[in-house]
Design a protein around this motif. Structure first.
Motif, PDB file in Angstrom:
ATOM      1  N   ASP A 538      41.291 -44.781 -24.406  1.00 30.62           N
ATOM      2  CA  ASP A 538      42.240 -43.567 -26.108  1.00 30.62           C
ATOM      3  C   ASP A 538      42.679 -41.937 -25.075  1.00 30.62           C
ATOM      4  OD1 ASP A 538      42.053 -45.256 -27.469  1.00 30.62           O
ATOM      5  OD2 ASP A 538      39.996 -44.357 -28.021  1.00 30.62           O
ATOM      6  N   ALA A 539      44.280 -41.818 -25.084  1.00 32.61           N
ATOM      7  CA  ALA A 539      44.329 -40.397 -24.560  1.00 32.61           C
ATOM      8  C   ALA A 539      44.881 -39.619 -25.324  1.00 32.61           C
ATOM      9  CB  ALA A 539      45.484 -41.361 -23.700  1.00 32.61           C
ATOM     10  N   ASN A 540      45.064 -38.098 -25.696  1.00 31.56           N
ATOM     11  CA  ASN A 540      45.576 -37.560 -25.752  1.00 31.56           C
ATOM     12  C   ASN A 540      45.794 -36.213 -25.030  1.00 31.56           C
ATOM     13  OD1 ASN A 540      44.057 -37.988 -29.181  1.00 31.56           O
ATOM     14  ND2 ASN A 540      42.546 -38.258 -26.915  1.00 31.56           N
ATOM     15  N   LEU A 541      47.398 -35.450 -25.638  1.00 34.41           N
ATOM     16  CA  LEU A 541      48.162 -34.412 -25.432  1.00 34.41           C
ATOM     17  C   LEU A 541      47.821 -33.552 -26.623  1.00 34.41           C
ATOM     18  CD1 LEU A 541      49.580 -32.790 -23.270  1.00 34.41           C
ATOM     19  CD2 LEU A 541      51.229 -33.933 -23.747  1.00 34.41           C
ATOM     20  N   ASP A 542      47.435 -32.325 -26.437  1.00 37.06           N
ATOM     21  CA  ASP A 542      47.432 -31.590 -27.989  1.00 37.06           C
ATOM     22  C   ASP A 542      48.243 -30.081 -27.074  1.00 37.06           C
ATOM     23  OD1 ASP A 542      46.523 -33.096 -29.641  1.00 37.06           O
ATOM     24  OD2 ASP A 542      43.969 -32.631 -29.288  1.00 37.06           O
ATOM     25  N   VAL A 543      49.274 -30.045 -27.331  1.00 38.32           N
ATOM     26  CA  VAL A 543      50.301 -29.037 -26.845  1.00 38.32           C
ATOM     27  C   VAL A 543      50.693 -28.171 -28.184  1.00 38.32           C
ATOM     28  CG1 VAL A 543      52.533 -27.994 -26.162  1.00 38.32           C
ATOM     29  CG2 VAL A 543      51.321 -30.661 -25.548  1.00 38.32           C
ATOM     30  N   PHE A 544      50.627 -26.200 -27.931  1.00 42.51           N
ATOM     31  CA  PHE A 544      50.798 -24.975 -28.408  1.00 42.51           C
ATOM     32  C   PHE A 544      51.553 -23.900 -27.817  1.00 42.51           C
ATOM     33  CE2 PHE A 544      49.813 -21.192 -30.172  1.00 42.51           C
ATOM     34  CZ  PHE A 544      50.896 -21.095 -31.702  1.00 42.51           C
ATOM     35  N   GLY A 545      53.070 -23.977 -28.136  1.00 38.28           N
ATOM     36  CA  GLY A 545      54.118 -23.680 -27.680  1.00 38.28           C
ATOM     37  C   GLY A 545      54.383 -22.479 -28.624  1.00 38.28           C
ATOM     38  N   ALA A 546      54.830 -21.416 -28.114  1.00 33.41           N
ATOM     39  CA  ALA A 546      55.053 -20.161 -28.981  1.00 33.41           C
ATOM     40  C   ALA A 546      56.088 -18.992 -27.779  1.00 33.41           C
ATOM     41  CB  ALA A 546      54.090 -19.003 -29.307  1.00 33.41           C
ATOM     42  N   TYR A 547      57.054 -18.748 -28.059  1.00 33.51           N
ATOM     43  CA  TYR A 547      57.684 -18.290 -27.733  1.00 33.51           C
ATOM     44  C   TYR A 547      58.683 -16.835 -27.806  1.00 33.51           C
ATOM     45  CZ  TYR A 547      62.007 -20.398 -30.137  1.00 33.51           C
ATOM     46  OH  TYR A 547      62.987 -20.021 -31.537  1.00 33.51           O
ATOM     47  N   ALA A 548      59.463 -16.173 -26.849  1.00 35.49           N
ATOM     48  CA  ALA A 548      60.383 -15.395 -27.748  1.00 35.49           C
ATOM     49  C   ALA A 548      61.670 -14.856 -26.892  1.00 35.49           C
ATOM     50  CB  ALA A 548      59.245 -13.763 -27.979  1.00 35.49           C
ATOM     51  N   LYS A 549      62.798 -14.642 -27.556  1.00 37.40           N
ATOM     52  CA  LYS A 549      63.943 -14.571 -26.989  1.00 37.40           C
ATOM     53  C   LYS A 549      64.457 -13.422 -27.497  1.00 37.40           C
ATOM     54  CE  LYS A 549      67.423 -17.933 -25.304  1.00 37.40           C
ATOM     55  NZ  LYS A 549      68.171 -18.849 -25.158  1.00 37.40           N
ATOM     56  N   VAL A 550      65.640 -12.742 -25.980  1.00 38.32           N
ATOM     57  CA  VAL A 550      66.920 -12.102 -26.801  1.00 38.32           C
ATOM     58  C   VAL A 550      67.888 -12.525 -25.742  1.00 38.32           C
ATOM     59  CG1 VAL A 550      67.599  -9.805 -26.638  1.00 38.32           C
ATOM     60  CG2 VAL A 550      65.022 -10.056 -27.285  1.00 38.32           C
ATOM     61  N   ASP A 551      68.511 -12.801 -26.676  1.00 37.47           N
ATOM     62  CA  ASP A 551      70.524 -13.130 -26.631  1.00 37.47           C
ATOM     63  C   ASP A 551      71.189 -12.004 -26.593  1.00 37.47           C
ATOM     64  OD1 ASP A 551      71.864 -14.718 -25.203  1.00 37.47           O
ATOM     65  OD2 ASP A 551      71.699 -16.734 -26.244  1.00 37.47           O
ATOM     66  N   ALA A 552      71.883 -11.631 -25.418  1.00 35.10           N
ATOM     67  CA  ALA A 552      72.681 -10.691 -26.163  1.00 35.10           C
ATOM     68  C   ALA A 552      73.532 -10.002 -24.823  1.00 35.10           C
ATOM     69  CB  ALA A 552      71.739  -9.393 -25.845  1.00 35.10           C
ATOM     70  N   GLU A 553      74.800  -9.067 -25.567  1.00 32.53           N
ATOM     71  CA  GLU A 553      75.944  -9.196 -24.298  1.00 32.53           C
ATOM     72  C   GLU A 553      75.399  -7.219 -24.818  1.00 32.53           C
ATOM     73  OE1 GLU A 553      80.697  -9.856 -24.576  1.00 32.53           O
ATOM     74  OE2 GLU A 553      79.205 -10.955 -26.073  1.00 32.53           O
ATOM     75  N   ILE A 554      74.457  -6.737 -24.135  1.00 29.94           N
ATOM     76  CA  ILE A 554      74.851  -4.794 -24.664  1.00 29.94           C
ATOM     77  C   ILE A 554      75.986  -4.640 -23.627  1.00 29.94           C
ATOM     78  CG2 ILE A 554      73.494  -3.713 -23.864  1.00 29.94           C
ATOM     79  CD1 ILE A 554      71.131  -5.000 -24.675  1.00 29.94           C
ATOM     80  N   ILE A 555      75.789  -5.076 -22.453  1.00 27.67           N
ATOM     81  CA  ILE A 555      77.648  -4.558 -21.675  1.00 27.67           C
ATOM     82  C   ILE A 555      78.865  -5.899 -22.317  1.00 27.67           C
ATOM     83  CG2 ILE A 555      77.779  -4.562 -19.261  1.00 27.67           C
ATOM     84  CD1 ILE A 555      75.282  -3.959 -18.379  1.00 27.67           C
ATOM     85  N   PRO A 556      79.207  -5.657 -22.225  1.00 35.34           N
ATOM     86  CA  PRO A 556      80.932  -6.489 -22.681  1.00 35.34           C
ATOM     87  C   PRO A 556      81.119  -7.368 -21.463  1.00 35.34           C
ATOM     88  CG  PRO A 556      81.433  -4.493 -23.197  1.00 35.34           C
ATOM     89  CD  PRO A 556      79.718  -3.831 -22.553  1.00 35.34           C
ATOM     90  N   LEU A 557      81.449  -8.663 -21.341  1.00 32.78           N
ATOM     91  CA  LEU A 557      81.597  -9.601 -20.890  1.00 32.78           C
ATOM     92  C   LEU A 557      80.061  -9.763 -20.361  1.00 32.78           C
ATOM     93  CD1 LEU A 557      85.142  -8.639 -19.316  1.00 32.78           C
ATOM     94  CD2 LEU A 557      84.274  -9.872 -21.642  1.00 32.78           C
ATOM     95  N   VAL A 558      79.126  -9.044 -20.204  1.00 34.51           N
ATOM     96  CA  VAL A 558      78.079  -9.728 -19.746  1.00 34.51           C
ATOM     97  C   VAL A 558      77.249 -10.648 -20.783  1.00 34.51           C
ATOM     98  CG1 VAL A 558      76.346  -9.377 -17.637  1.00 34.51           C
ATOM     99  CG2 VAL A 558      78.708  -8.259 -17.177  1.00 34.51           C
ATOM    100  N   ARG A 559      76.455 -11.475 -20.675  1.00 35.19           N
ATOM    101  CA  ARG A 559      75.530 -11.627 -21.902  1.00 35.19           C
ATOM    102  C   ARG A 559      74.316 -12.469 -20.540  1.00 35.19           C
ATOM    103  NH1 ARG A 559      76.380 -17.044 -24.927  1.00 35.19           N
ATOM    104  NH2 ARG A 559      74.678 -17.606 -26.164  1.00 35.19           N
ATOM    105  N   THR A 560      73.114 -11.546 -21.009  1.00 35.89           N
ATOM    106  CA  THR A 560      71.844 -12.376 -20.897  1.00 35.89           C
ATOM    107  C   THR A 560      70.730 -12.565 -21.895  1.00 35.89           C
ATOM    108  OG1 THR A 560      71.447  -9.482 -21.387  1.00 35.89           O
ATOM    109  CG2 THR A 560      71.869 -10.152 -18.959  1.00 35.89           C
ATOM    110  N   ALA A 561      70.016 -13.436 -21.532  1.00 34.19           N
ATOM    111  CA  ALA A 561      69.335 -14.640 -22.270  1.00 34.19           C
ATOM    112  C   ALA A 561      67.798 -13.542 -21.872  1.00 34.19           C
ATOM    113  CB  ALA A 561      69.406 -16.096 -22.346  1.00 34.19           C
ATOM    114  N   ILE A 562      67.043 -13.670 -22.164  1.00 32.19           N
ATOM    115  CA  ILE A 562      65.676 -13.259 -22.043  1.00 32.19           C
ATOM    116  C   ILE A 562      64.272 -13.962 -22.259  1.00 32.19           C
ATOM    117  CG2 ILE A 562      64.242 -11.661 -20.328  1.00 32.19           C
ATOM    118  CD1 ILE A 562      66.473 -10.066 -19.714  1.00 32.19           C
ATOM    119  N   GLY A 563      63.752 -15.005 -21.796  1.00 29.02           N
ATOM    120  CA  GLY A 563      62.890 -15.152 -22.902  1.00 29.02           C
ATOM    121  C   GLY A 563      61.750 -15.289 -22.342  1.00 29.02           C
ATOM    122  N   PHE A 564      60.033 -15.513 -22.783  1.00 31.98           N
ATOM    123  CA  PHE A 564      59.131 -15.885 -22.425  1.00 31.98           C
ATOM    124  C   PHE A 564      58.222 -17.281 -23.582  1.00 31.98           C
ATOM    125  CE2 PHE A 564      59.627 -12.254 -20.443  1.00 31.98           C
ATOM    126  CZ  PHE A 564      59.256 -11.950 -19.236  1.00 31.98           C
TER     127      PHE A 564
END
Length: 886
Positions: A538-564
């Protein structure tokens, strides 16, 4: 992220306004009264729009992949239709950086199937394969798919188990209008259709992929198994054991027969859907039903190598023939409710694949020092069922997506029958080999049940920075529970009072194991199921995940996406004893880990319709259940025995990416990228020779790196020619190339933990050659598509070429070169033609697969020798299909 699709005229006006401020000022002075307008909100918004339109010139061309911050590939419905592939695995072979192993498993950027994950509409999928946790993609026919997304860089909204890529299969959507599609097709293979093959009777329902009860475990055997006792004389009387032995099905399973004309392949499909206006809501339903019946014969050579006098030689040499009948059923039912700002979809998928196999192998066995033959019949049922609920809810700048899924796969292999023979010079033929303890014949029943229950939710909030730029905040959770149960029961007929009469040894198998030979004087039944937990787990794999992410174009023409992403997972494999009196060994320790996985990408729109992407992330890879389970398993595809290693650990991966993109028009682009991966403790397969057995197992190599380059271009252009034939045609040119290199590192101080040493460290260099390539990694992968579409003539022609250079399939025994495979060049041609007949529209499909006749070849090369591990011709397949829509 949201993007304003600005018209070319608006962009030109905005550019002119900036580049010619004097002109703009003159417009104000030429008597136009803007004073009152300037004080109104409308005027303020208009001025803000003019200022911000200038910085979005690069966003003019609408392109689905520009709206994602990740490096990805996308197969749209028109791509799936044009390529003419029957299943998702074949379709994905056309994607940049992807090749397909065994016709089923996706290798992304040179990383094996263990480093790729498949999801259905965003939810994880279980696998019906004993050797893999990843689902084989040949299970998914293209007729049920709306599109396929392959994401090659990691982003935190996906699970952390990510190495090469995520394949997200998206089923057909709810229709906008009622339709019904019917199709039928047939195909001919030059190596199989109308040629000699072998088969066995089986049961009356085999043609439809369902056993009629013939292969059910006999009642007497089931009753004995329920006692928890091993079937042997100490537990049952001679009369009871004789009755059990005589209860097994004999002739329909044991007797392999020649077939001098293997039938053609055929398939039938029906797809329909409709929608209903409920007043304030729309209800849509869609259904798909498909049936296929395919045959495949292999006439193959198989050799086992060894080093003799410093030279690689083929010590054992065999020829084998196998014929498989593959019957498939596909069913999809979907229903959806659209309330405008709220959408709920319910998707149900059922896939069934049945393989009926007959197999005869004969040749010289070096370990036995004689000519031997092995006859085998098998029946494999694979089923996948998935039911999903997905919801989307929009509340102004807020978006909530949620999903819940139950997916289950089953693999049932009843009556895997094997009978072994030896060559007799007295009869100049093969006779039954009674020597050995049960290895001369076996009947096995194996079963696997794999289930995933999962659920997740994602919430997004979009904050506008201007009329053309915004910032997106997102967060989400996902939990999944994967449970697998697998077991095998094995039985053999032994000679209780040797020697066996030589006349009996010469009997045909259905006479050999007829009831009159099942008695204490000839054959007696014994259960040879593995002891001490070697037959079930018998085999088991239990996974719990949570994330947060910011996706922004704060500077015109430059887009950044950062998350954990935070991920907590516990994986366990527990051996189980099927015999109550035999204790199972202690379960290996759980693999319990917590990870914080960062991911960041930067996209720079540095010029019109051009951008540069940079990405960095950390991800993981987990051992698969079968790789951890210390039970033996015979794989009919490779004809090798596999056994797991409970001392495996997780792999940690560093991912770096950079890609340049130039967009010509919708669906047309030039991309060029580089990538780098560092893998800490990657899992590698090794072939081990121990005593008289050769088997394949697994271990964690110390370290590996992988790097490469990808180039992809797609252009569509009008015909440069005139005339009735060429004038209306639109031409397609699409090509991609991937160069990948990798190195597995094993230095003098590095150690590994192989199964043979029972968890004790051994020098890594005993198993791994320093600098060897990762398994499954092809140095060169290339695809080419050339074709045209003529809407007036309702025709389409596409030439598809795929090339993959050689790749490693397993590490060979110490001192031998690795097992390699060379997929070579595969060329296909697909032609579609629409026509009308009696007022009804039809489409004719003509396909030619493997036009160059590339064969399958797994080999060892080096040390002055060459060994054909497994080699056979694939043949060319020609098919014709007809479809219509009402």
């Amino acid at each position: 992220m949201k993007f304003r699709a600005l018209s070319l005229r608006a962009l030109l006006i905005a550019s002119t306004a900036i580049l010619s401020p004097a002109f703009t000022f003159a417009q104000t002075d030429n008597g136009t009264d803007n004073t009152s307008e300037a004080t109104t909100p409308e005027a303020t918004d208009s001025q803000d729009l003019q200022l911000n339109e200038v910085v979005v010139l690069g966003r003019y061309i609408p392109e689905v992949l520009r709206s994602t911050s990740e490096v990805a590939a996308f197969l749209a419905p028109e791509d799936l239709a044009r390529q003419g592939d029957s299943d998702a695995a074949a379709a994905l072979a056309r994607v940049t950086g992807i090749n397909i192993a065994e016709g089923r498993f996706v290798y992304v950027r040179g990383l094996g199937e263990r480093y790729s994950a498949a999801r259905l509409n965003g939810s994880p999928l279980p696998s019906p394969e004993p050797l893999q946790r990843v689902v084989p993609l040949d299970l998914f026919p293209t007729n049920i798919l709306e599109n396929v997304l392959v994401q090659k860089t990691y982003s935190v909204e996906y699970p952390g188990e990510f190495g090469g890529g995520i394949v997200d299969l998206r089923t057909r959507n709810i229709p906008q209008e009622s339709f019904l599609e019917l199709s039928i097709s047939g195909s001919y293979n030059t190596e199989t259709t109308g040629k000699d093959g072998i088969t066995y009777y089986g049961s009356d329902g085999d043609a439809f992929g369902f056993d009629d009860g013939t292969r059910k475990i006999p009642g007497a055997i089931r009753q004995a198994m329920s006692t928890g006792l091993r079937i042997q004389p100490v537990n049952f009387t001679d009369a009871e054991i004789q009755a059990m032995g005589q209860s097994f099905v004999n002739a329909p399973i044991n007797l392999i027969q020649s077939n001098d004309s293997i039938p053609m392949n055929g398939s039938y499909e029906a797809t329909g859907g409709t929608s209903f206006d409920l007043g304030g809501a729309e209800l849509g339903i869609i259904g798909v039903l498909g049936y296929s019946n395919d045959w495949r014969t292999r006439n193959a050579v198989q050799e086992y190598g060894e080093i003799s006098g410093g030279e690689l030689i083929a010590a054992s040499q065999y020829e084998y023939v196998s014929t498989e009948q593959n019957v498939g059923w596909d069913a999809l039912f979907g229903a959806g409710l659209d309330f405008g700002d709220d959408k709920i979809n319910w998707t149900n998928l059922y896939i069934r694949r049945t393989t009926k196999q007959a197999y005869i192998r004969q040749g010289y066995n070096d370990l036995a020092s004689r000519d031997v033959r092995s006859d085998r019949t098998a029946w494999y049922e694979r089923e996948l069922y998935s039911t999903q609920l997905n919801g989307e809810h929009f509340r102004g700048p807020w978006t909530l997506d949620w999903r819940a899924s139950l997916a289950q796969t089953k693999r049932d292999a009843p009556y895997e029958r094997e009978i072994n023979y030896v060559f007799s010079s007295l009869t100049n033929s093969y006779v039954y080999d009674p020597a050995g303890s049960g290895s001369s014949n076996s009947i096995s029943f194996s079963y696997l049940d794999d289930k995933i229950v999962s659920g997740g939710a994602d919430i997004k909030y979009v904050q506008s920075l201007s009329s053309a730029r915004d910032i997106e905040y997102s967060a989400g959770i996902e939990a999944s529970q994967n449970e697998r149960s697998a077991q095998t029961r094995i039985f053999s007929f032994l000679v209780d009072n040797p020697p066996l009469d030589f006349l009996i040894q010469q009997q045909r198998p259905d006479f050999l194991f007829a009831n009159y030979n099942i008695n204490p004087d000839v054959f007696v039944l014994r259960e040879t199921t593995g002891a001490a937990g070697a037959a079930a787990y018998d085999a088991n794999l239990d996974v719990f995940g949570a994330y947060a992410k910011v996706d922004a174009e704060i500077i015109p023409l430059v887009r950044t996406a950062i998350g954990f992403r935070f991920e907590d997972a516990t994986q366990s494999v527990t051996p189980i004893s099927l015999i109550a009196a035999e204790a199972a060994p202690a379960a290996p320790p759980e693999l319990s880990n917590q990870y914080f996985l960062p991911a960041a990408t930067l996209t720079w729109n540095f010029a019109d319709d051009q951008q540069l992407r940079l990405g960095a992330s950390k991800s993981i890879g987990r051992p698969q259940f079968r790789e951890l389970a210390p039970q033996q398993y015979f794989d009919p595809e490779s004809s090798r025995i596999f056994i797991g290693n409970p001392y495996l650990t997780d792999t940690e991966i560093l991912n770096l990416d950079a890609r340049y993109e130039l967009y010509f028009d919708r669906g047309q682009a030039l991309t060029a990228g580089v990538f780098f991966k560092q893998l800490d403790r990657p899992v590698e397969a090794v072939v081990v020779q121990q005593s008289a057995s050769v088997f394949q197992t697994y271990l964690n190599a110390p370290e590996a790196i992988l790097y490469g380059v990808e180039v992809d271009i797609k252009r569509v252009f009008d015909s440069p020619f005139e005339g009735a034939f060429f004038g209306n045609k639109e031409f397609l040119v699409q090509a991609n190339y991937t160069y990948t290199n990798s190195e597995v590192k094993a230095g003098p101080g590095d150690v590994v933990y192989p199964l043979q040493s029972a968890g004790q460290p051994r020098p890594a260099t005993d198993y791994i050659v320093d600098g060897a390539r990762l398994q499954g990694q092809s140095e060169h992968i290339a695809n080419l598509q050339l074709g045209w579409t003529d809407d007036v003539a309702r025709s389409q022609l596409t030439l598809l070429v795929n090339y993959s250079s050689e790749r490693s399939t397993a590490r060979a025994p110490a001192g031998q070169p690795d097992f390699m495979q060379e997929p070579g060049i595969n060329m296909d041609l697909v032609y579609k033609k629409g026509f009308d007949l009696r007022g009804q529209s039809f489409t004719l499909d003509l396909k030619a697969k493997n036009l160059l006749g590339e064969d399958y070849e797994e080999f060892q090369s080096g040390s002055g020798g060459y060994v054909r591990v497994n080699q056979y011709d694939l043949g060319t397949t020609l098919s014709v299909g007809l479809s219509t829509e009402f």
